[in-house]
Design a protein around this motif. Structure first.
Motif, PDB file in Angstrom:
ATOM      1  N   ALA A  78      96.553 -24.424  85.688  1.00  0.00           N
ATOM      2  CA  ALA A  78      96.540 -25.224  86.918  1.00  0.00           C
ATOM      3  C   ALA A  78      96.913 -24.367  88.123  1.00  0.00           C
ATOM      4  O   ALA A  78      96.287 -24.458  89.187  1.00  0.00           O
ATOM      5  N   VAL A  79      97.924 -23.511  87.972  1.00  0.00           N
ATOM      6  CA  VAL A  79      98.345 -22.626  89.070  1.00  0.00           C
ATOM      7  C   VAL A  79      97.229 -21.645  89.422  1.00  0.00           C
ATOM      8  O   VAL A  79      96.960 -21.371  90.595  1.00  0.00           O
ATOM      9  N   ALA A  80      96.552 -21.114  88.411  1.00  0.00           N
ATOM     10  CA  ALA A  80      95.461 -20.170  88.665  1.00  0.00           C
ATOM     11  C   ALA A  80      94.321 -20.850  89.414  1.00  0.00           C
ATOM     12  O   ALA A  80      93.755 -20.271  90.361  1.00  0.00           O
ATOM     13  N   ARG A  81      93.992 -22.075  89.032  1.00  0.00           N
ATOM     14  CA  ARG A  81      92.897 -22.791  89.695  1.00  0.00           C
ATOM     15  C   ARG A  81      93.202 -23.046  91.162  1.00  0.00           C
ATOM     16  O   ARG A  81      92.287 -23.081  91.995  1.00  0.00           O
ATOM     17  N   GLU A  82      94.468 -23.235  91.494  1.00  0.00           N
ATOM     18  CA  GLU A  82      94.842 -23.492  92.888  1.00  0.00           C
ATOM     19  C   GLU A  82      94.414 -22.359  93.813  1.00  0.00           C
ATOM     20  O   GLU A  82      94.125 -22.578  94.991  1.00  0.00           O
ATOM     21  N   THR A  83      94.388 -21.135  93.296  1.00  0.00           N
ATOM     22  CA  THR A  83      94.077 -19.970  94.135  1.00  0.00           C
ATOM     23  C   THR A  83      92.745 -19.313  93.781  1.00  0.00           C
ATOM     24  O   THR A  83      92.399 -18.290  94.356  1.00  0.00           O
ATOM     25  N   GLY A  84      92.010 -19.881  92.828  1.00  0.00           N
ATOM     26  CA  GLY A  84      90.724 -19.313  92.458  1.00  0.00           C
ATOM     27  C   GLY A  84      90.809 -18.123  91.528  1.00  0.00           C
ATOM     28  O   GLY A  84      89.811 -17.418  91.313  1.00  0.00           O
ATOM     29  N   ALA A  85      91.991 -17.881  90.943  1.00  0.00           N
ATOM     30  CA  ALA A  85      92.143 -16.770  90.000  1.00  0.00           C
ATOM     31  C   ALA A  85      91.721 -17.222  88.594  1.00  0.00           C
ATOM     32  O   ALA A  85      91.835 -18.402  88.253  1.00  0.00           O
ATOM     33  N   ALA A  86      91.245 -16.292  87.821  1.00  0.00           N
ATOM     34  CA  ALA A  86      90.939 -16.574  86.424  1.00  0.00           C
ATOM     35  C   ALA A  86      92.216 -16.442  85.609  1.00  0.00           C
ATOM     36  O   ALA A  86      93.021 -15.538  85.853  1.00  0.00           O
ATOM     37  N   LEU A  87      92.412 -17.311  84.636  1.00  0.00           N
ATOM     38  CA  LEU A  87      93.569 -17.203  83.759  1.00  0.00           C
ATOM     39  C   LEU A  87      93.182 -16.378  82.540  1.00  0.00           C
ATOM     40  O   LEU A  87      92.289 -16.757  81.775  1.00  0.00           O
ATOM     41  N   VAL A  88      93.857 -15.245  82.366  1.00  0.00           N
ATOM     42  CA  VAL A  88      93.639 -14.369  81.211  1.00  0.00           C
ATOM     43  C   VAL A  88      94.864 -14.471  80.320  1.00  0.00           C
ATOM     44  O   VAL A  88      95.987 -14.255  80.772  1.00  0.00           O
ATOM     45  N   ALA A 137     107.477 -18.341  90.233  1.00  0.00           N
ATOM     46  CA  ALA A 137     107.300 -16.943  90.623  1.00  0.00           C
ATOM     47  C   ALA A 137     105.835 -16.550  90.544  1.00  0.00           C
ATOM     48  O   ALA A 137     105.330 -15.780  91.375  1.00  0.00           O
ATOM     49  N   ALA A 138     105.121 -17.074  89.562  1.00  0.00           N
ATOM     50  CA  ALA A 138     103.690 -16.812  89.440  1.00  0.00           C
ATOM     51  C   ALA A 138     102.935 -17.401  90.621  1.00  0.00           C
ATOM     52  O   ALA A 138     102.042 -16.761  91.202  1.00  0.00           O
ATOM     53  N   ARG A 139     103.316 -18.615  91.020  1.00  0.00           N
ATOM     54  CA  ARG A 139     102.654 -19.262  92.160  1.00  0.00           C
ATOM     55  C   ARG A 139     102.875 -18.461  93.441  1.00  0.00           C
ATOM     56  O   ARG A 139     101.940 -18.267  94.224  1.00  0.00           O
ATOM     57  N   ARG A 140     104.087 -17.941  93.621  1.00  0.00           N
ATOM     58  CA  ARG A 140     104.356 -17.131  94.822  1.00  0.00           C
ATOM     59  C   ARG A 140     103.568 -15.822  94.793  1.00  0.00           C
ATOM     60  O   ARG A 140     103.043 -15.372  95.812  1.00  0.00           O
ATOM     61  N   ALA A 141     103.473 -15.218  93.600  1.00  0.00           N
ATOM     62  CA  ALA A 141     102.751 -13.954  93.485  1.00  0.00           C
ATOM     63  C   ALA A 141     101.264 -14.131  93.763  1.00  0.00           C
ATOM     64  O   ALA A 141     100.594 -13.190  94.205  1.00  0.00           O
ATOM     65  N   LEU A 142     100.735 -15.339  93.532  1.00  0.00           N
ATOM     66  CA  LEU A 142      99.308 -15.593  93.744  1.00  0.00           C
ATOM     67  C   LEU A 142      98.973 -15.951  95.187  1.00  0.00           C
ATOM     68  O   LEU A 142      97.793 -16.078  95.528  1.00  0.00           O
ATOM     69  N   GLU A 143      99.989 -16.109  96.041  1.00  0.00           N
ATOM     70  CA  GLU A 143      99.743 -16.505  97.425  1.00  0.00           C
ATOM     71  C   GLU A 143      98.904 -15.469  98.175  1.00  0.00           C
ATOM     72  O   GLU A 143      98.144 -15.813  99.089  1.00  0.00           O
ATOM     73  N   GLU A 144      99.022 -14.197  97.779  1.00  0.00           N
ATOM     74  CA  GLU A 144      98.237 -13.143  98.427  1.00  0.00           C
ATOM     75  C   GLU A 144      96.835 -13.023  97.845  1.00  0.00           C
ATOM     76  O   GLU A 144      96.046 -12.179  98.280  1.00  0.00           O
ATOM     77  N   GLY A 145      96.526 -13.853  96.862  1.00  0.00           N
ATOM     78  CA  GLY A 145      95.217 -13.813  96.227  1.00  0.00           C
ATOM     79  C   GLY A 145      95.200 -12.885  95.030  1.00  0.00           C
ATOM     80  O   GLY A 145      95.942 -11.908  94.979  1.00  0.00           O
ATOM     81  N   ALA A 146      94.346 -13.178  94.062  1.00  0.00           N
ATOM     82  CA  ALA A 146      94.222 -12.342  92.867  1.00  0.00           C
ATOM     83  C   ALA A 146      92.956 -12.730  92.120  1.00  0.00           C
ATOM     84  O   ALA A 146      92.518 -13.884  92.166  1.00  0.00           O
ATOM     85  N   SER A 147      92.365 -11.756  91.466  1.00  0.00           N
ATOM     86  CA  SER A 147      91.208 -12.043  90.613  1.00  0.00           C
ATOM     87  C   SER A 147      91.652 -12.667  89.307  1.00  0.00           C
ATOM     88  O   SER A 147      90.909 -13.439  88.700  1.00  0.00           O
ATOM     89  N   ALA A 148      92.857 -12.303  88.857  1.00  0.00           N
ATOM     90  CA  ALA A 148      93.323 -12.793  87.563  1.00  0.00           C
ATOM     91  C   ALA A 148      94.814 -13.028  87.559  1.00  0.00           C
ATOM     92  O   ALA A 148      95.581 -12.297  88.203  1.00  0.00           O
ATOM     93  N   LEU A 149      95.214 -14.047  86.814  1.00  0.00           N
ATOM     94  CA  LEU A 149      96.604 -14.285  86.460  1.00  0.00           C
ATOM     95  C   LEU A 149      96.693 -14.040  84.962  1.00  0.00           C
ATOM     96  O   LEU A 149      95.959 -14.650  84.178  1.00  0.00           O
ATOM     97  N   VAL A 150      97.581 -13.135  84.567  1.00  0.00           N
ATOM     98  CA  VAL A 150      97.640 -12.705  83.163  1.00  0.00           C
ATOM     99  C   VAL A 150      98.984 -13.082  82.551  1.00  0.00           C
ATOM    100  O   VAL A 150     100.048 -12.740  83.086  1.00  0.00           O
ATOM    101  N   ILE A 151      98.928 -13.796  81.433  1.00  0.00           N
ATOM    102  CA  ILE A 151     100.125 -14.118  80.664  1.00  0.00           C
ATOM    103  C   ILE A 151      99.885 -13.739  79.199  1.00  0.00           C
ATOM    104  O   ILE A 151      98.751 -13.445  78.809  1.00  0.00           O
ATOM    105  N   GLN A 152     100.938 -13.748  78.407  1.00  0.00           N
ATOM    106  CA  GLN A 152     100.813 -13.525  76.966  1.00  0.00           C
ATOM    107  C   GLN A 152     101.386 -14.728  76.234  1.00  0.00           C
ATOM    108  O   GLN A 152     102.406 -15.284  76.644  1.00  0.00           O
TER     109      GLN A 152
END
Length: 460
Positions: free
Chosen positions: A239-249, A208-223
């Motif tokens: 790894a998923v964040a790197r695929e789309t250029g998002a920073a992992l927070v 679900a995170a990978r699908r949400a990043l398909e539109e692009g994002a500056s950050a992927l945030v998890i806890q």
């Protein structure tokens, strides 16, 4: 401040710094004749037109007696019978922590506006930053974040300044209050906020995170551990964040877990933001809290607050300096990365002393105590007839228990018996009326956990 003599009947029972004539002179200076004109923007139906319904005046003796009567209405509950978590954690704080922070040179120090004569304050901040870097396994840490929620929001703003996509993606297993604060920060900045669901095991759904990043994002945030207590697979999200250029927070509300877990930085996180209250800062009716923020080197000039560095003077002596200070009070507002102004130095010092007293081995032992007691509680409470553990992912010191009845009613009934069993998740999520978030730390002895199970078994 002394009582001002005045003929204005409105001032008869007030302690005010200026007279009625002084106020009139100030009003004339700004082209107004009445104070009411200053509130013209407030609709009439919202203005209070009567005195506040408060008693008084009282003598000091009468006031203290009234306050003692009110305080007597509180029902004291043993710390061991409180199973509350959800972002605020009760841990044992060695007596040396309170003793040391109460020293005058620490207790009265504030922001180092003149760094060259604030070496002690700067060193304390530097040591705190070093400890946060060691915990998170990242390159940089700043100081002076308000709390975990605002620290996470600031971390998201950092990624927007670096990448500028105008969109961020958050797991719905991030603390709901943290998500709400982030939405508030981003509401007027043209930054869209998307969320993805957690899976049946309690962890975020990676696909679900990978699908949400398909539109692009500056950050992927998890806890991590997440709001439900479950441990996330940080490396997989990196790894998923790197695929789309998002920073992992990665947000962390329970840093004691880092005494047992790998630092998120070593698992691919770009920024770690969260709450350090559980590192020696006592719970006190909602505050103070201690936000922390750590990041990789490329994010240095995008960090808010201040960063203290170590250097040498012309004679080769070690010294400390404000290496980076990007808040409004130090530079022009349009160049500031944040409006954070309050210095959380005393709380940061508490955390530093706490971590120094425990050391690497002590923090690891504390984390193992938390994990072991939570495992014991999970097994015991999950076996209560009608109850079941909702998630099967690994947890640290809290977990979700589904009850055969409303969690709110269980909290009320057990409260009458001097037990606070946890947080009803209906407070945050619709349709989860039977779910209870239970937290167990070293404060909760086995006897208290046994009693919770016994009392829970007796509820109908």
């Amino acid at each position: 401040m002394s009582r001002t003599k005045t003929t204005d009947p409105e001032d008869a029972h007030r302690y005010i710094p200026v007279s009625a004539d002084d106020r009139l002179a100030m009003l004339r200076a700004i082209g107004r004749s009445r104070i009411d004109e200053l509130f013209a923007s407030i609709p009439e139906n919202l203005r209070l037109r009567k005195d506040l319904e408060i008693p008084g005046p009282h003598s000091e003796m009468e006031l203290l007696a009234a306050l003692e009567t009110i305080a007597g209405l509180n029902r004291p509950i043993e710390p061991g019978l409180q199973f509350l978590g959800g972002g605020a954690y009760r841990h044992y704080i060695p007596a040396a922590v309170d003793h040391l922070i109460a020293r005058a040179e620490f207790y009265s120090s504030y922001t180092p506006y003149q760094p060259e004569i604030s070496q002690g304050t700067l060193q304390a901040i530097f040591e705190y930053q070093t400890l946060i870097c060691q915990l998170t396994e990242l390159d940089l840490s700043n100081a002076s974040m308000y709390d975990g929620a605002s620290a996470l929001a600031e971390a998201i703003l950092m990624t927007e300044r670096m990448r500028g996509v105008g969109r961020v993606v958050l797991s719905d297993a991030v603390h709901p209050e943290y998500v709400q604060v982030a939405r508030t920060y981003l509401a007027n900045l043209d930054v869209a906020v998307a969320t993805f669901d957690h899976g049946r095991d309690g962890r975020g759904d990676l696909e679900a995170a990978r699908r949400a990043l398909e539109e692009g994002a500056s950050a992927l945030v998890i806890q991590h551990p997440n709001f439900f207590g479950c441990l996330e697979e940080v490396e997989s999200y990196a790894a998923v964040a790197r695929e789309t250029g998002a920073a992992l927070v990665v947000a962390i509300t329970e840093p004691v877990a880092l005494g047992l877990l790998k630092g998120p930085g070593s698992q691919g996180a770009d920024i770690v933001a969260g709450e350090a209250q559980s590192l020696g800062v006592p719970l006190s009716h909602g505050g103070p809290f201690l936000g922390f923020l750590a990041a990789r080197q490329p994010f240095l000039r995008s960090m808010p607050g201040r960063l203290v560095g170590e250097t040498k003077d012309v004679e080769g002596r070690r010294g400390y300096v404000l290496t980076l200070s990007t808040r409004e009070q130090h530079i022009r507002r349009e160049k500031a990365t944040s409006n954070i102004c309050t210095n959380e130095g005393l709380c940061a010092l508490q955390a530093s002393i706490f971590l120094s007293l425990l050391g690497r081995d002590g923090l690891g032992e504390l984390a193992r105590h938390n994990h072991a007691k939570a495992a014991y509680a999970r097994g015991l409470l999950g076996a209560v007839p009608g109850c079941r553990l909702l998630h099967d992912a690994p947890v640290f010191n809290e977990f979700v228990l589904r009850l055969p009845f409303a969690a709110e009613s269980a909290v009320e009934a057990l409260g009458e018996k001097g037990i606070v069993p946890g947080i009803p998740l209906s407070r945050y999520f619709e349709g989860r009326e039977r779910d209870l978030l239970v937290c167990v730390t070293e404060i909760n002895p086995r006897e208290a956990i046994d009693r919770l199970a016994t009392e829970l078994r007796g509820l109908r």
